[in-house]
Design a protein around this motif. Structure first.
Motif, mmCIF file in Angstrom:
data_model
loop_
_atom_site.group_PDB
_atom_site.id
_atom_site.type_symbol
_atom_site.label_atom_id
_atom_site.label_comp_id
_atom_site.label_asym_id
_atom_site.label_seq_id
_atom_site.Cartn_x
_atom_site.Cartn_y
_atom_site.Cartn_z
ATOM 1 N N MET A 43 -1.423 -17.360 -6.507
ATOM 2 C CA MET A 43 -2.383 -16.432 -5.910
ATOM 3 C C MET A 43 -1.922 -14.992 -6.124
ATOM 4 S SD MET A 43 -2.984 -18.573 -2.375
ATOM 5 C CE MET A 43 -4.031 -17.366 -1.569
ATOM 6 N N PRO A 44 -2.854 -14.020 -6.121
ATOM 7 C CA PRO A 44 -2.463 -12.616 -6.300
ATOM 8 C C PRO A 44 -1.490 -12.172 -5.215
ATOM 9 C CG PRO A 44 -4.838 -12.878 -6.537
ATOM 10 C CD PRO A 44 -4.322 -14.183 -6.017
ATOM 11 N N ALA A 45 -0.415 -11.522 -5.623
ATOM 12 C CA ALA A 45 0.548 -10.971 -4.673
ATOM 13 C C ALA A 45 -0.062 -9.730 -4.013
ATOM 14 C CB ALA A 45 1.839 -10.612 -5.396
ATOM 15 N N PRO A 46 0.495 -9.296 -2.875
ATOM 16 C CA PRO A 46 -0.043 -8.095 -2.214
ATOM 17 C C PRO A 46 -0.158 -6.884 -3.136
ATOM 18 C CG PRO A 46 1.451 -9.224 -0.730
ATOM 19 C CD PRO A 46 1.532 -9.946 -2.043
ATOM 20 N N ASN A 47 0.797 -6.696 -4.061
ATOM 21 C CA ASN A 47 0.715 -5.564 -4.982
ATOM 22 C C ASN A 47 -0.552 -5.621 -5.830
ATOM 23 O OD1 ASN A 47 3.164 -4.811 -3.985
ATOM 24 N ND2 ASN A 47 4.313 -5.047 -5.895
ATOM 25 N N GLU A 48 -0.919 -6.827 -6.265
ATOM 26 C CA GLU A 48 -2.143 -6.986 -7.053
ATOM 27 C C GLU A 48 -3.382 -6.759 -6.192
ATOM 28 O OE1 GLU A 48 -1.874 -10.502 -9.921
ATOM 29 O OE2 GLU A 48 -0.248 -10.936 -8.505
ATOM 30 N N VAL A 49 -3.336 -7.212 -4.950
ATOM 31 C CA VAL A 49 -4.476 -7.028 -4.052
ATOM 32 C C VAL A 49 -4.707 -5.549 -3.769
ATOM 33 C CG1 VAL A 49 -5.360 -7.512 -1.727
ATOM 34 C CG2 VAL A 49 -4.227 -9.315 -3.032
ATOM 35 N N VAL A 50 -3.644 -4.763 -3.748
ATOM 36 C CA VAL A 50 -3.794 -3.318 -3.541
ATOM 37 C C VAL A 50 -4.684 -2.721 -4.624
ATOM 38 C CG1 VAL A 50 -2.564 -1.110 -3.622
ATOM 39 C CG2 VAL A 50 -1.694 -2.973 -2.219
ATOM 40 N N LEU A 84 0.833 -1.204 0.000
ATOM 41 C CA LEU A 84 0.000 0.000 0.000
ATOM 42 C C LEU A 84 0.871 1.259 0.000
ATOM 43 C CD1 LEU A 84 -2.636 -1.270 2.549
ATOM 44 C CD2 LEU A 84 -3.200 -0.416 0.264
ATOM 45 N N GLN A 85 1.932 1.246 0.803
ATOM 46 C CA GLN A 85 2.815 2.411 0.860
ATOM 47 C C GLN A 85 3.528 2.645 -0.469
ATOM 48 O OE1 GLN A 85 4.142 3.167 5.471
ATOM 49 N NE2 GLN A 85 5.581 2.112 4.158
ATOM 50 N N THR A 86 4.053 1.587 -1.064
ATOM 51 C CA THR A 86 4.797 1.760 -2.314
ATOM 52 C C THR A 86 3.872 2.094 -3.479
ATOM 53 O OG1 THR A 86 4.753 -0.644 -2.681
ATOM 54 C CG2 THR A 86 6.700 0.279 -1.596
ATOM 55 N N ALA A 87 2.564 1.877 -3.308
ATOM 56 C CA ALA A 87 1.599 2.306 -4.324
ATOM 57 C C ALA A 87 1.206 3.765 -4.138
ATOM 58 C CB ALA A 87 0.353 1.417 -4.271
ATOM 59 N N GLY A 88 1.773 4.416 -3.119
ATOM 60 C CA GLY A 88 1.527 5.836 -2.921
ATOM 61 C C GLY A 88 0.468 6.175 -1.901
ATOM 62 N N THR A 147 -7.000 -4.210 -6.261
ATOM 63 C CA THR A 147 -8.377 -4.632 -5.965
ATOM 64 C C THR A 147 -8.972 -3.772 -4.854
ATOM 65 O OG1 THR A 147 -7.874 -6.918 -6.606
ATOM 66 C CG2 THR A 147 -9.817 -6.571 -5.225
ATOM 67 N N LEU A 148 -8.176 -3.503 -3.815
ATOM 68 C CA LEU A 148 -8.664 -2.674 -2.711
ATOM 69 C C LEU A 148 -8.981 -1.261 -3.182
ATOM 70 C CD1 LEU A 148 -6.213 -3.831 0.126
ATOM 71 C CD2 LEU A 148 -8.622 -4.472 -0.160
ATOM 72 N N GLU A 149 -8.176 -0.729 -4.086
ATOM 73 C CA GLU A 149 -8.461 0.593 -4.634
ATOM 74 C C GLU A 149 -9.820 0.611 -5.325
ATOM 75 O OE1 GLU A 149 -3.796 1.839 -5.604
ATOM 76 O OE2 GLU A 149 -5.080 0.933 -7.155
ATOM 77 N N GLY A 150 -10.110 -0.446 -6.077
ATOM 78 C CA GLY A 150 -11.411 -0.532 -6.733
ATOM 79 C C GLY A 150 -12.551 -0.650 -5.751
ATOM 80 N N LEU A 151 -12.350 -1.401 -4.670
ATOM 81 C CA LEU A 151 -13.400 -1.539 -3.661
ATOM 82 C C LEU A 151 -13.693 -0.203 -2.986
ATOM 83 C CD1 LEU A 151 -12.369 -4.891 -1.911
ATOM 84 C CD2 LEU A 151 -14.160 -4.533 -3.618
ATOM 85 N N VAL A 152 -12.653 0.570 -2.723
ATOM 86 C CA VAL A 152 -12.860 1.872 -2.085
ATOM 87 C C VAL A 152 -13.624 2.807 -3.031
ATOM 88 C CG1 VAL A 152 -11.690 3.947 -1.238
ATOM 89 C CG2 VAL A 152 -10.918 1.682 -0.515
ATOM 90 N N LEU A 153 -13.262 2.798 -4.325
ATOM 91 C CA LEU A 153 -13.987 3.638 -5.284
ATOM 92 C C LEU A 153 -15.456 3.237 -5.364
ATOM 93 C CD1 LEU A 153 -11.387 3.902 -8.200
ATOM 94 C CD2 LEU A 153 -12.114 5.718 -6.640
ATOM 95 N N ALA A 154 -15.720 1.933 -5.380
ATOM 96 C CA ALA A 154 -17.106 1.463 -5.422
ATOM 97 C C ALA A 154 -17.848 1.855 -4.148
ATOM 98 C CB ALA A 154 -17.135 -0.053 -5.620
ATOM 99 N N HIS A 155 -17.173 1.769 -3.007
ATOM 100 C CA HIS A 155 -17.787 2.137 -1.738
ATOM 101 C C HIS A 155 -18.134 3.623 -1.725
ATOM 102 C CE1 HIS A 155 -18.576 1.751 2.591
ATOM 103 N NE2 HIS A 155 -17.933 2.901 2.738
#
Length: 448
Positions: A418-425, A24-28, A427-435
């Motif tokens: 399985m998706p690495a943490p970078n890939e899951v980030v 999450l940090q390295t994604a900014g 996905t989490l970004e998309g979930l936050v936008l949808a929320h």
């Protein structure tokens, strides 16, 4: 986005969240970790920003308090074989096979009243107000909370943030809750006591919210175990590859040399959490194991703290004693692993395709074991059954059974796919936008 991470107050649970926090940090994104004071060194040692919440007591003190409360109530948490037997003689709580029978009302109530709720209250009540206050001040867009760290879910509800639960083991809590709700719906209207809902309702209403079931198991759930360890797949599950984090550790020089014989890692103690090391086996039993395997053509790496090493009277020539060793460095060269079933050792064995023998009394080990045995990648033994000959026999099987090794390697391939943490980030970004979109539409409807 701003991400607040709320681990269950135990150091291994902090470690479990570090790789995702790094991603999450390295994604900014901005990341803060809310932890009990005794966890902050682990948080900052991982290069993360920590915020102290909750009491001054340590996880060890909390654990002692949990045991004291159990004694005062005259209750004990369910243990394998300790409840009414289901199919195959298993306690239904530990039966994770597909098609297993649901827990009945009395069983499900016992689980929540004697196991889940007391531990949840003790671990969360003391930090709940601090975590919510932090959320109200900082306004995170996303809250990641470790399994049983319900303060994270309540804080997310207080600020309208998206929230995701992060697992550390087989997800037995979701199915237990589903069983409880199913049994509850069949009860008379005046006999449907739900202690967990009542407790969470009290907290969430304090901050202007209302109870909903996602406070119990998250809007979504990140699961770091492969599919064989997810007995009840759900659309809200987000698989994530287990990535090791070794804490502040040093790679020993001897690891640079190839093993002279099949290398076996053996560890029976808790070397990560603060306080005195908890040993699963006494020194005399460990000595018996060493004597029984001392003539095998193996390189045995045994982790023991210095004090425990001094209690041994003799060490075979095939054994190397160390206080600790980074698992991600030693396991790639190992042919087998004997361990106490901890989250980190279990996950690393899966990632590196090492056949494993579990020797543990931990609550979640029967769950891991059923899944492990179903995949044919490991063995287990009760601590009470452990002696030198038994461990020798099991260890020889781990080393000589090609099927066990092939299955462990297959699980390794599944973990790495399985998706690495970078890939899951992402996905989490998309979930936050949808929320946010849902919240915006709701606000628009309310305004009209």
């Amino acid at each position: 986005m701003r991400v607040l991470i709320v681990p269950f107050p135990w150091k291994t649970h902090v470690f479990n969240l570090v790789p995702l926090a790094w991603s999450l940090q390295t994604a900014g994104h901005e990341v803060r970790v809310a932890g009990w004071p005794d966890l902050l060194d682990a948080v900052t040692g991982a290069g993360l920003l920590g915020v102290g919440v909750g009491p001054g007591e340590s996880g060890r003190e909390r654990e002692a308090g949990d045991r004291r409360q159990q004694r005062e109530r005259g209750a004990a948490p369910p243990v394998p074989g300790g409840g009414a037997a289901g199919a195959g003689g298993l306690d239904p709580l530990f039966d994770v096979r597909p098609g297993r029978e649901r827990l009945g009302w009395e069983q499900a109530t016992r689980v929540f009243e004697d196991l889940v709720l007391p531990q949840a209250r003790r671990s969360n009540d003391s930090m709940m107000e601090d975590v919510v206050e932090l959320a109200l001040e900082w306004r995170p867009d996303l809250v990641l909370w470790g399994a049983k760290a319900f303060a994270g879910a309540v804080a997310a509800a207080a600020v309208g943030a998206a929230h995701v639960r992060v697992l550390y083991s087989v997800d037995v809590y979701t199915r237990m809750r589903e069983d409880f709700l199913h049994a509850k719906a069949l009860r008379p209207a005046d006999d449907r006591a739900d202690g967990l809902q009542e407790w969470l309702t009290g907290w969430v209403e304090k901050y202007g919210g209302v109870f909903c079931e996602d406070l119990v198991n998250g809007q979504f759930t990140i699961d770091p175990l492969p599919a064989a360890f997810r007995p009840d797949p759900r659309p809200t599950t987000l698989p994530m590859q287990f990535v090791p984090y070794n804490g502040t550790n040093v790679v020993p020089r001897w690891l640079a040399e190839p093993p002279r014989a099949p290398r076996v890692l053996m560890t029976f103690g808790d070397h990560v959490n603060d306080g005195p090391v908890r040993h699963l086996l006494p020194a005399g039993r460990i000595q018996e194991i060493l004597d029984s395997v001392g003539d095998l053509d193996i390189e045995l790496v045994l982790t023991l703290p210095r004090q425990a090493q001094e209690e041994l009277s003799r060490v075979p020539a095939n054994t190397r004693l160390v206080e600790s060793v980074p698992l991600s460095e030693v396991l790639p060269g190992c042919s087998a692993m004997v361990h106490h079933g901890g989250t980190w050792s279990f996950g690393c064995a899966l990632r590196y395709g090492v056949p494993q023998l579990l020797v543990s009394r931990a609550f979640d080990v029967p769950l891991k074991l059923q899944c492990l045995e179903r995949t044919g990648a490991g063995l287990s033994m009760k601590p009470s059954d452990v002696d030198g000959p038994a461990v020798r026999e099991a260890l020889l099987r781990l080393l000589e059974d090609g099927t066990l090794r092939a299955n462990a390697q297959r699980l390794r391939r599944e973990v790495l796919a399985m998706p690495a943490p970078n890939e899951v980030v992402r996905t989490l970004e998309g979930l936050v936008l949808a929320h946010r979109a849902v919240a915006h539409r709701g606000a628009g409807v309310a305004a009209r």
